[in-house]
Enzyme design. Structure first.
Site, PDB file in Angstrom:
ATOM      1  N   ASP A 187     -15.385  26.041   0.960  1.00 28.40           N
ATOM      2  CA  ASP A 187     -14.388  26.950   1.532  1.00 28.40           C
ATOM      3  C   ASP A 187     -13.146  26.167   1.937  1.00 28.40           C
ATOM      4  OD1 ASP A 187     -16.049  29.402   1.631  1.00 28.40           O
ATOM      5  OD2 ASP A 187     -17.285  28.148   2.937  1.00 28.40           O
ATOM      6  N   HIS A 208     -15.862  27.626   6.818  1.00 23.63           N
ATOM      7  CA  HIS A 208     -16.136  29.044   6.579  1.00 23.63           C
ATOM      8  C   HIS A 208     -15.972  29.854   7.857  1.00 23.63           C
ATOM      9  CE1 HIS A 208     -18.168  32.802   5.741  1.00 23.63           C
ATOM     10  NE2 HIS A 208     -18.156  32.517   4.458  1.00 23.63           N
ATOM     11  N   HIS A 265     -23.933  26.707  -2.308  1.00 26.89           N
ATOM     12  CA  HIS A 265     -23.014  27.574  -1.570  1.00 26.89           C
ATOM     13  C   HIS A 265     -22.592  26.973  -0.235  1.00 26.89           C
ATOM     14  CE1 HIS A 265     -22.397  31.338   1.025  1.00 26.89           C
ATOM     15  NE2 HIS A 265     -21.373  31.297   0.207  1.00 26.89           N
TER      16      HIS A 265
END
EC number: 4.6.1.-
Length: 273
Positions: free
Chosen positions: A27, A41, A5
């Protein structure tokens, strides 16, 4: 798929893959003209993580290409899937098509190397807003215009807003999407979320007329929630700690049913319970 992640700096690619990830999520933020600008992010983000690591988008793509090109010194054979978490919330709805066009051009140039021995990973375009379905249209039409429609074989889709599954199906219909669908469900690791919608997504995947090919759950950092997600039948788990997920998968109760996906596993193919 063990999905690392918030991998937004090139150095983190090695870090997460070495911990056991065979997939990463990155992201992508856009400037006001719908150009993909940074892998970033920002604050707030998941508990226990630094929210502000970043690269220029095209620079990140160069690092990602090296990590997924056989023969390169930075190559990771097991990194087979990349989810781009497209932060289109900063855009007007009418900019979605342009964002798709510009994203396709960036990837074609900097990741796929204009179709000449570029990176080999499968790519999921993850869009937070159903109203931005034209991003998919723009992306697809641009690759066709640039004479590389074959690269769409490597591209899948996700609407990440935890919307009603029926509404997601309608958005795909508008975008003309009939396959390559990953369905995410989840919430930041700072909060708890039940598995009700995950179970609905898995039921859709396993039905004869569902639109979903794969289901993933985010963000899972603990052994207990990993077991719960696996028991619900997910195909992927997004995590800040790939080693935790890998460890749970190695338990005998799971080795009979699950294994870590490789490049030979087609991420657009439905594997039913």
């Amino acid at each position: 798929w063990i999905m690392g992640h918030m991998v937004n700096a090139i150095a983190q690619i090695d870090e997460f893959v070495n911990l056991g990830a065979n997939s990463i999520e990155t992201d992508v933020s856009f400037d006001k003209n719908a150009n993909p600008e940074y892998t970033y992010h920002g604050i707030p983000c998941d508990c226990g993580r630094t929210c502000t690591k970043w690269e220029y988008f095209n620079t990140f793509l160069g690092g990602l290409r090296k990590a997924t090109t056989p023969g390169d010194s930075k190559y990771h054979e097991k990194l087979v899937l990349v989810v781009f978490d497209l932060k289109t919330g900063s855009l007007y709805d009418n900019q979605a098509y342009d964002a798709g066009t510009k994203l396709a051009k960036s990837l074609l140039q900097n990741y796929w190397n204009k179709g000449n021995n570029g990176g080999r990973a499968y790519i999921v375009l993850s869009i937070p807003n159903l109203d931005h379905y034209k991003l998919i249209t723009g992306f697809k039409e641009t690759l066709t215009k640039e004479e590389h429609p074959e690269l769409m074989d490597k591209v899948g889709y996700d609407f990440s807003g935890n919307d009603d599954i029926g509404d997601v199906a309608k958005a795909y219909k508008k975008a003309g999407v009939t396959g390559h669908v990953w369905q995410s469900d989840g919430i930041t690791n700072c909060l708890l979320r039940g598995l009700d919608r995950v179970r609905k997504a898995v039921a859709n995947r396993d039905s004869s007329n569902g639109y979903i090919n794969k289901v993933y759950y985010w963000t899972v950092d603990k052994r207990a929630s990993t077991s719960d997600a696996l028991d619900a039948g997910v195909d992927g788990i997004m995590t800040n700690y790939p080693d935790v997920i890998a460890d749970v998968l190695s338990e005998s109760v799971y080795t009979a049913k699950f294994r870590i996906a490789t490049y030979d596993d087609n991420p657009w193919e439905t594997f039913k319970n």
